[in-house]
Design a protein around this motif. Structure first.
Motif, PDB file in Angstrom:
ATOM      1  N   PRO A 106       1.074  -1.037  -0.025  1.00 25.67           N
ATOM      2  CA  PRO A 106       0.176   0.016   0.001  1.00 25.67           C
ATOM      3  C   PRO A 106       0.947   1.451   0.091  1.00 25.67           C
ATOM      4  CG  PRO A 106      -0.157  -1.054   2.173  1.00 25.67           C
ATOM      5  CD  PRO A 106       0.676  -1.945   1.263  1.00 25.67           C
ATOM      6  N   ARG A 107       0.431   2.244  -0.729  1.00 29.47           N
ATOM      7  CA  ARG A 107       1.044   3.377  -0.740  1.00 29.47           C
ATOM      8  C   ARG A 107       0.204   4.837  -0.445  1.00 29.47           C
ATOM      9  NH1 ARG A 107       2.264   1.263  -5.721  1.00 29.47           N
ATOM     10  NH2 ARG A 107       1.223   2.515  -6.916  1.00 29.47           N
ATOM     11  N   SER A 108       0.756   5.368   0.599  1.00 26.53           N
ATOM     12  CA  SER A 108      -0.450   6.371   1.153  1.00 26.53           C
ATOM     13  C   SER A 108      -0.109   7.745   0.582  1.00 26.53           C
ATOM     14  CB  SER A 108      -0.476   6.675   2.612  1.00 26.53           C
ATOM     15  OG  SER A 108       0.929   6.960   3.019  1.00 26.53           O
ATOM     16  N   ALA A 109       1.167   8.103   0.169  1.00 27.09           N
ATOM     17  CA  ALA A 109       1.483   9.337  -0.499  1.00 27.09           C
ATOM     18  C   ALA A 109       2.055   9.069  -1.904  1.00 27.09           C
ATOM     19  CB  ALA A 109       2.492  10.133   0.358  1.00 27.09           C
ATOM     20  N   PRO A 110       1.905  10.253  -2.921  1.00 26.71           N
ATOM     21  CA  PRO A 110       2.345  10.188  -4.086  1.00 26.71           C
ATOM     22  C   PRO A 110       3.994   9.762  -4.234  1.00 26.71           C
ATOM     23  CG  PRO A 110       1.087  12.121  -3.783  1.00 26.71           C
ATOM     24  CD  PRO A 110       1.116  11.741  -2.617  1.00 26.71           C
ATOM     25  N   GLN A 111       4.207   8.740  -4.923  1.00 28.33           N
ATOM     26  CA  GLN A 111       5.636   8.148  -5.083  1.00 28.33           C
ATOM     27  C   GLN A 111       6.554   8.769  -6.049  1.00 28.33           C
ATOM     28  OE1 GLN A 111       6.879   5.346  -2.648  1.00 28.33           O
ATOM     29  NE2 GLN A 111       5.368   6.617  -1.795  1.00 28.33           N
ATOM     30  N   ARG A 112       7.822   8.899  -5.981  1.00 24.44           N
ATOM     31  CA  ARG A 112       8.551   9.180  -6.789  1.00 24.44           C
ATOM     32  C   ARG A 112       9.863   8.160  -6.984  1.00 24.44           C
ATOM     33  NH1 ARG A 112       4.996  12.064  -7.399  1.00 24.44           N
ATOM     34  NH2 ARG A 112       4.651  14.333  -6.868  1.00 24.44           N
ATOM     35  N   LEU A 113       9.914   7.630  -8.202  1.00 22.43           N
ATOM     36  CA  LEU A 113      10.838   6.725  -8.424  1.00 22.43           C
ATOM     37  C   LEU A 113      11.891   7.155  -9.356  1.00 22.43           C
ATOM     38  CD1 LEU A 113       8.748   3.131  -8.869  1.00 22.43           C
ATOM     39  CD2 LEU A 113       9.713   4.427  -6.655  1.00 22.43           C
ATOM     40  N   LEU A 114      12.902   6.653  -9.360  1.00 23.29           N
ATOM     41  CA  LEU A 114      14.057   6.985 -10.427  1.00 23.29           C
ATOM     42  C   LEU A 114      14.376   5.573 -11.105  1.00 23.29           C
ATOM     43  CD1 LEU A 114      15.798   9.370 -11.314  1.00 23.29           C
ATOM     44  CD2 LEU A 114      17.533   8.823  -9.573  1.00 23.29           C
ATOM     45  N   ALA A 115      14.169   5.512 -12.537  1.00 23.09           N
ATOM     46  CA  ALA A 115      14.612   4.324 -13.094  1.00 23.09           C
ATOM     47  C   ALA A 115      15.889   4.531 -13.978  1.00 23.09           C
ATOM     48  CB  ALA A 115      13.531   3.866 -14.042  1.00 23.09           C
ATOM     49  N   LEU A 116      16.987   3.633 -13.914  1.00 30.13           N
ATOM     50  CA  LEU A 116      17.996   3.654 -14.452  1.00 30.13           C
ATOM     51  C   LEU A 116      18.387   2.760 -15.753  1.00 30.13           C
ATOM     52  CD1 LEU A 116      20.309   3.898 -11.279  1.00 30.13           C
ATOM     53  CD2 LEU A 116      19.158   5.792 -12.644  1.00 30.13           C
ATOM     54  N   ASP A 117      18.480   3.269 -16.607  1.00 30.07           N
ATOM     55  CA  ASP A 117      18.400   2.318 -18.016  1.00 30.07           C
ATOM     56  C   ASP A 117      19.934   2.396 -18.604  1.00 30.07           C
ATOM     57  OD1 ASP A 117      17.698   1.272 -20.331  1.00 30.07           O
ATOM     58  OD2 ASP A 117      16.739   2.876 -21.391  1.00 30.07           O
ATOM     59  N   GLY A 118      20.569   1.369 -18.011  1.00 34.21           N
ATOM     60  CA  GLY A 118      21.964   1.116 -18.695  1.00 34.21           C
ATOM     61  C   GLY A 118      23.120   2.122 -18.083  1.00 34.21           C
ATOM     62  N   ILE A 119      23.037   2.356 -16.835  1.00 34.99           N
ATOM     63  CA  ILE A 119      24.048   3.131 -16.298  1.00 34.99           C
ATOM     64  C   ILE A 119      25.446   2.310 -16.042  1.00 34.99           C
ATOM     65  CG2 ILE A 119      24.891   4.775 -14.313  1.00 34.99           C
ATOM     66  CD1 ILE A 119      22.441   6.051 -16.239  1.00 34.99           C
ATOM     67  N   THR A 120      26.347   2.374 -16.824  1.00 35.60           N
ATOM     68  CA  THR A 120      27.647   1.400 -16.861  1.00 35.60           C
ATOM     69  C   THR A 120      28.696   2.028 -16.165  1.00 35.60           C
ATOM     70  OG1 THR A 120      28.339   2.117 -18.919  1.00 35.60           O
ATOM     71  CG2 THR A 120      26.732   0.524 -18.851  1.00 35.60           C
ATOM     72  N   ASN A 121      28.947   3.220 -15.784  1.00 37.43           N
ATOM     73  CA  ASN A 121      30.055   3.546 -15.060  1.00 37.43           C
ATOM     74  C   ASN A 121      29.825   3.527 -13.542  1.00 37.43           C
ATOM     75  OD1 ASN A 121      31.271   6.003 -13.714  1.00 37.43           O
ATOM     76  ND2 ASN A 121      32.302   6.272 -15.542  1.00 37.43           N
ATOM     77  N   PRO A 122      30.524   2.837 -13.021  1.00 40.33           N
ATOM     78  CA  PRO A 122      30.206   2.796 -11.386  1.00 40.33           C
ATOM     79  C   PRO A 122      30.044   3.942 -10.715  1.00 40.33           C
ATOM     80  CG  PRO A 122      31.798   1.046 -12.359  1.00 40.33           C
ATOM     81  CD  PRO A 122      31.852   2.122 -13.138  1.00 40.33           C
ATOM     82  N   GLN A 123      30.972   4.836 -11.018  1.00 42.88           N
ATOM     83  CA  GLN A 123      31.026   6.059 -10.279  1.00 42.88           C
ATOM     84  C   GLN A 123      30.028   7.054 -10.313  1.00 42.88           C
ATOM     85  OE1 GLN A 123      33.790   4.990 -11.827  1.00 42.88           O
ATOM     86  NE2 GLN A 123      35.340   4.823 -10.349  1.00 42.88           N
ATOM     87  N   ASN A 124      29.434   6.924 -11.727  1.00 39.88           N
ATOM     88  CA  ASN A 124      27.941   7.753 -11.790  1.00 39.88           C
ATOM     89  C   ASN A 124      26.907   6.801 -11.152  1.00 39.88           C
ATOM     90  OD1 ASN A 124      28.672   9.674 -13.403  1.00 39.88           O
ATOM     91  ND2 ASN A 124      28.398   8.301 -15.403  1.00 39.88           N
ATOM     92  N   LEU A 125      26.930   5.518 -11.015  1.00 34.97           N
ATOM     93  CA  LEU A 125      25.847   4.956 -10.511  1.00 34.97           C
ATOM     94  C   LEU A 125      25.873   5.068  -8.987  1.00 34.97           C
ATOM     95  CD1 LEU A 125      23.422   2.670 -10.377  1.00 34.97           C
ATOM     96  CD2 LEU A 125      25.154   0.874 -10.597  1.00 34.97           C
ATOM     97  N   GLY A 126      27.180   5.151  -8.511  1.00 31.23           N
ATOM     98  CA  GLY A 126      27.152   5.294  -6.878  1.00 31.23           C
ATOM     99  C   GLY A 126      26.845   6.709  -6.592  1.00 31.23           C
ATOM    100  N   MET A 127      27.244   7.683  -7.391  1.00 33.13           N
ATOM    101  CA  MET A 127      26.566   9.219  -7.162  1.00 33.13           C
ATOM    102  C   MET A 127      25.279   9.330  -7.284  1.00 33.13           C
ATOM    103  SD  MET A 127      29.683  11.382  -8.542  1.00 33.13           S
ATOM    104  CE  MET A 127      29.904  10.874 -10.013  1.00 33.13           C
ATOM    105  N   ILE A 128      24.522   8.654  -8.326  1.00 29.67           N
ATOM    106  CA  ILE A 128      23.227   8.571  -8.437  1.00 29.67           C
ATOM    107  C   ILE A 128      22.651   8.125  -7.308  1.00 29.67           C
ATOM    108  CG2 ILE A 128      21.129   7.823  -9.912  1.00 29.67           C
ATOM    109  CD1 ILE A 128      23.059   7.897 -12.273  1.00 29.67           C
TER     110      ILE A 128
END
Length: 261
Positions: A106-128
């Protein structure tokens, strides 16, 4: 045919387990009192001196289960036999889940998701991950293939926030996007050629922001499922921003949880 409740519970538990490898990352995790640890895996070929001796002392101090394996078995556990240094540690990450379990809750409040499509650089992924965990993001949708592995480089770039970040795993990002849309989410793809600004957009319900690969952007399969496209206005001839910077703007921009002025 439904899975037995015991199997479902066990599967959900291991979905929240992150296995880290390498002597320094393992020792750092063992010395972090805020982390919940499940088991230490040790290759029986290791010499138990130096850093290995410190690791085993910390495991004893924390009353952690230590499991012995052959070198081949340890490589299967770490999934990186070339770099695991004969040691791996299971860490329980309470906010990890599969996307299907998240959508069923169940979700009581509007949700915000971030979807990652092929983030291949580990530093970028970690910072995201770090920005998303710090900002107003309720979940980070991550396919198990196609993105950088959640290894030492990602952990370091996330400044350790990976362990408590709300990561939602899926097998296929397009399939997960379809499930999110069926669950009421609006999918917004970040694209440089979009005419609508991220900063002007005001979501009225559950919203998913889709970020693409560092070089090629959002894949065609994922982009075809977007309901709208958003861009970040640029000046002085700059064409685009680093994907991790874009994630930070999404996590903290004025579209998060605010109503139109």
């Amino acid at each position: 045919m439904k899975d037995r409740p015991e199997y479902t519970a066990r599967k959900a538990f291991f979905d929240r387990v992150l296995t880290v490898f390498g002597r320094k990352p393992v020792l750092e995790a063992l010395r972090s009192p805020q982390l919940s640890l499940h088991a230490l895996h040790v290759a029986d070929s290791n010499r138990e001196d130096g850093v290995m001796a410190e690791i085993l002392r910390e495991a004893t101090r924390r009353k952690l289960t230590v499991l012995r394996h052959t070198r081949t078995e340890l490589a299967r556990i770490s999934r990186n036999g070339r770099q695991d240094q004969g040691i791996a540690l299971d860490i329980l990450c309470p906010a990890f889940a599969r996307i299907e379990y998240y959508l069923q809750a169940p979700r009581s409040a509007p949700q915000r998701l971030l979807a990652l499509d092929g983030i291949t650089n580990p530093q970028n992924l970690g910072m995201i991950i770090r920005s998303a965990a710090a900002g107003n993001i309720d979940g980070i949708l991550l396919a198990k293939r196609g993105n950088a592995a959640l290894g030492p480089l990602v952990i370091k770039a996330s400044a350790g926030t990976l362990y408590r970040a709300p990561v939602l795993f899926c097998e296929s990002l397009p399939a997960a996007l379809k499930a999110c849309k069926a669950g009421g989410f609006t999918v917004c793809a970040l694209r440089a050629d979009a005419t609508q600004s991220l900063f002007d957009y005001r979501p009225t319900g559950d919203c998913l922001y889709l970020l693409g690969n560092e070089t090629d952007g959002v894949s065609a399969a994922s982009d075809s499922l977007a309901d709208t496209a958003l861009s970040i206005p640029m000046r002085n001839g700059v064409e685009s921003l680093n994907v991790a910077v874009t994630a930070s703007l999404i996590a903290f921009c004025n579209s998060m949880g605010q109503q139109p002025a």
